[in-house]
Motif scaffolding. Structure first.
Motif, PDB file in Angstrom:
ATOM      1  N   GLU A  77       0.811  -1.217   0.000  1.00 46.51           N
ATOM      2  CA  GLU A  77       0.000   0.000   0.000  1.00 46.51           C
ATOM      3  C   GLU A  77       0.845   1.269   0.000  1.00 46.51           C
ATOM      4  O   GLU A  77       0.424   2.291  -0.523  1.00 46.51           O
ATOM      5  CB  GLU A  77      -0.923   0.006   1.216  1.00 46.51           C
ATOM      6  CG  GLU A  77      -1.985  -1.078   1.154  1.00 46.51           C
ATOM      7  CD  GLU A  77      -2.922  -1.021   2.350  1.00 46.51           C
ATOM      8  OE1 GLU A  77      -3.183   0.081   2.854  1.00 46.51           O
ATOM      9  OE2 GLU A  77      -3.383  -2.091   2.756  1.00 46.51           O
ATOM     10  N   ILE A  78       2.010   1.209   0.624  1.00 45.89           N
ATOM     11  CA  ILE A  78       2.900   2.373   0.715  1.00 45.89           C
ATOM     12  C   ILE A  78       4.129   2.077  -0.120  1.00 45.89           C
ATOM     13  O   ILE A  78       4.751   1.025   0.035  1.00 45.89           O
ATOM     14  CB  ILE A  78       3.282   2.644   2.185  1.00 45.89           C
ATOM     15  CG1 ILE A  78       2.019   3.006   2.959  1.00 45.89           C
ATOM     16  CG2 ILE A  78       4.333   3.738   2.286  1.00 45.89           C
ATOM     17  CD1 ILE A  78       2.230   3.197   4.431  1.00 45.89           C
ATOM     18  N   PRO A  79       4.519   2.981  -1.029  1.00 51.71           N
ATOM     19  CA  PRO A  79       5.681   2.705  -1.887  1.00 51.71           C
ATOM     20  C   PRO A  79       6.967   2.558  -1.057  1.00 51.71           C
ATOM     21  O   PRO A  79       7.085   3.136   0.024  1.00 51.71           O
ATOM     22  CB  PRO A  79       5.749   3.915  -2.809  1.00 51.71           C
ATOM     23  CG  PRO A  79       4.892   4.951  -2.206  1.00 51.71           C
ATOM     24  CD  PRO A  79       3.924   4.286  -1.278  1.00 51.71           C
ATOM     25  N   PRO A  80       7.927   1.814  -1.593  1.00 53.36           N
ATOM     26  CA  PRO A  80       9.196   1.650  -0.873  1.00 53.36           C
ATOM     27  C   PRO A  80       9.916   2.982  -0.698  1.00 53.36           C
ATOM     28  O   PRO A  80       9.794   3.886  -1.510  1.00 53.36           O
ATOM     29  CB  PRO A  80      10.015   0.726  -1.777  1.00 53.36           C
ATOM     30  CG  PRO A  80       9.058   0.131  -2.743  1.00 53.36           C
ATOM     31  CD  PRO A  80       7.894   1.056  -2.840  1.00 53.36           C
ATOM     32  N   THR A  81      10.691   3.059   0.353  1.00 57.68           N
ATOM     33  CA  THR A  81      11.482   4.269   0.610  1.00 57.68           C
ATOM     34  C   THR A  81      12.718   4.271  -0.289  1.00 57.68           C
ATOM     35  O   THR A  81      13.072   3.253  -0.891  1.00 57.68           O
ATOM     36  CB  THR A  81      11.930   4.297   2.082  1.00 57.68           C
ATOM     37  OG1 THR A  81      12.688   3.120   2.341  1.00 57.68           O
ATOM     38  CG2 THR A  81      10.738   4.365   3.025  1.00 57.68           C
ATOM     39  N   ASP A  82      13.375   5.407  -0.349  1.00 53.98           N
ATOM     40  CA  ASP A  82      14.586   5.534  -1.170  1.00 53.98           C
ATOM     41  C   ASP A  82      15.729   4.665  -0.641  1.00 53.98           C
ATOM     42  O   ASP A  82      16.603   4.263  -1.390  1.00 53.98           O
ATOM     43  CB  ASP A  82      15.048   6.995  -1.227  1.00 53.98           C
ATOM     44  CG  ASP A  82      14.083   7.870  -2.000  1.00 53.98           C
ATOM     45  OD1 ASP A  82      13.313   7.339  -2.815  1.00 53.98           O
ATOM     46  OD2 ASP A  82      14.096   9.098  -1.767  1.00 53.98           O
ATOM     47  N   TRP A  83      15.739   4.408   0.659  1.00 56.13           N
ATOM     48  CA  TRP A  83      16.839   3.658   1.254  1.00 56.13           C
ATOM     49  C   TRP A  83      16.561   2.157   1.327  1.00 56.13           C
ATOM     50  O   TRP A  83      17.437   1.388   1.755  1.00 56.13           O
ATOM     51  CB  TRP A  83      17.162   4.195   2.648  1.00 56.13           C
ATOM     52  CG  TRP A  83      15.964   4.322   3.533  1.00 56.13           C
ATOM     53  CD1 TRP A  83      15.240   5.457   3.755  1.00 56.13           C
ATOM     54  CD2 TRP A  83      15.331   3.290   4.282  1.00 56.13           C
ATOM     55  NE1 TRP A  83      14.188   5.182   4.602  1.00 56.13           N
ATOM     56  CE2 TRP A  83      14.227   3.855   4.950  1.00 56.13           C
ATOM     57  CE3 TRP A  83      15.588   1.937   4.473  1.00 56.13           C
ATOM     58  CZ2 TRP A  83      13.392   3.121   5.772  1.00 56.13           C
ATOM     59  CZ3 TRP A  83      14.746   1.205   5.295  1.00 56.13           C
ATOM     60  CH2 TRP A  83      13.667   1.811   5.935  1.00 56.13           C
ATOM     61  N   ALA A  84      15.392   1.701   0.901  1.00 54.92           N
ATOM     62  CA  ALA A  84      15.044   0.286   1.034  1.00 54.92           C
ATOM     63  C   ALA A  84      15.964  -0.619   0.205  1.00 54.92           C
ATOM     64  O   ALA A  84      16.476  -1.623   0.710  1.00 54.92           O
ATOM     65  CB  ALA A  84      13.585   0.057   0.651  1.00 54.92           C
ATOM     66  N   TRP A  85      16.169  -0.278  -1.066  1.00 55.69           N
ATOM     67  CA  TRP A  85      17.033  -1.113  -1.911  1.00 55.69           C
ATOM     68  C   TRP A  85      18.488  -1.102  -1.456  1.00 55.69           C
ATOM     69  O   TRP A  85      19.098  -2.172  -1.345  1.00 55.69           O
ATOM     70  CB  TRP A  85      16.915  -0.716  -3.388  1.00 55.69           C
ATOM     71  CG  TRP A  85      15.888  -1.545  -4.088  1.00 55.69           C
ATOM     72  CD1 TRP A  85      14.667  -1.136  -4.530  1.00 55.69           C
ATOM     73  CD2 TRP A  85      15.969  -2.935  -4.420  1.00 55.69           C
ATOM     74  NE1 TRP A  85      13.992  -2.184  -5.110  1.00 55.69           N
ATOM     75  CE2 TRP A  85      14.770  -3.303  -5.058  1.00 55.69           C
ATOM     76  CE3 TRP A  85      16.932  -3.912  -4.225  1.00 55.69           C
ATOM     77  CZ2 TRP A  85      14.515  -4.595  -5.504  1.00 55.69           C
ATOM     78  CZ3 TRP A  85      16.688  -5.202  -4.674  1.00 55.69           C
ATOM     79  CH2 TRP A  85      15.487  -5.531  -5.308  1.00 55.69           C
ATOM     80  N   PRO A  86      19.091   0.067  -1.194  1.00 53.92           N
ATOM     81  CA  PRO A  86      20.479   0.029  -0.698  1.00 53.92           C
ATOM     82  C   PRO A  86      20.616  -0.772   0.596  1.00 53.92           C
ATOM     83  O   PRO A  86      21.582  -1.511   0.775  1.00 53.92           O
ATOM     84  CB  PRO A  86      20.834   1.505  -0.473  1.00 53.92           C
ATOM     85  CG  PRO A  86      19.925   2.248  -1.396  1.00 53.92           C
ATOM     86  CD  PRO A  86      18.654   1.441  -1.459  1.00 53.92           C
TER      87      PRO A  86
END
Length: 182
Positions: A77-86
């Motif tokens: 429901e909530i898009p991933p944060t910018d730091w999730a992939w790193p």
């Protein structure tokens, strides 16, 4: 004629800019990095295969249910944060390195398993750190929808850092144990 090359400022912060200064400030850490580096250079190919396979497996195991990797089975429901992939990549690499330390070396005796609990806790913390705060059933049961947004979402970056530190610590514990047995 005076030397016209600029020098680093005097004091503890000025010493950070030259390698000798770093060794004076952080002698144990530099020694630890050298020890880990020596150990990694000595790894056999099968250890690297396990490290890479585990890192890829970790990315899939965490990325699919948290929908960092889009898929038809899970929603977010909530898009991933910018730091999730790193964060996921760093923790997957560390998980791979920790897993590879359990591959027995041909020239070494069996080692006592140390660092395993840290890596398991780090793995779970990674899962909670990069996941959708309102898609996690455990968080929803404990805090409800608004509690997940208000209380859990702001904590996720700290969970990510904590997971990385735990996995790094587990790796160092494993490498030090193995290094001390040589």
């Amino acid at each position: 004629m005076p030397d016209s090359t600029p020098s680093a400022p005097a004091g503890p912060l000025g010493d950070v800019f030259n390698p000798a200064g770093i060794q004076q400030i952080l002698p144990e850490q530099v020694g630890l990095f050298r020890q880990v580096g020596r150990e990694l250079r000595g790894w056999e190919a099968r250890r690297w295969v396990v490290a890479v396979a585990t890192a890829i497996g970790t990315i899939l195991f965490v990325g699919i249910p948290t929908v960092l990797i889009p898929n038809p089975w899970f929603g977010r429901e909530i898009p991933p944060t910018d730091w999730a992939w790193p964060s996921l990549i760093a923790n997957a690499v560390l998980a791979g390195l920790v897993a590879a330390t359990y591959v027995r070396r041909k020239d070494a005796a069996a080692l006592e398993a140390k660092g395993g609990k840290l890596s398991v806790i780090g793995g779970f913390a990674t899962f909670f750190a990069v996941g959708c705060p309102v898609c996690n059933k455990l968080v929803l049961l404990a805090l409800g929808y608004s509690g997940a947004i208000q209380f859990f979402e702001p904590v996720q970056p700290y969970l990510a850092v904590g997971a990385t530190l735990l996995l790094a610590w587990a790796f160092v514990v494993r490498v030090r144990k193995e290094y001390s047995c040589n």
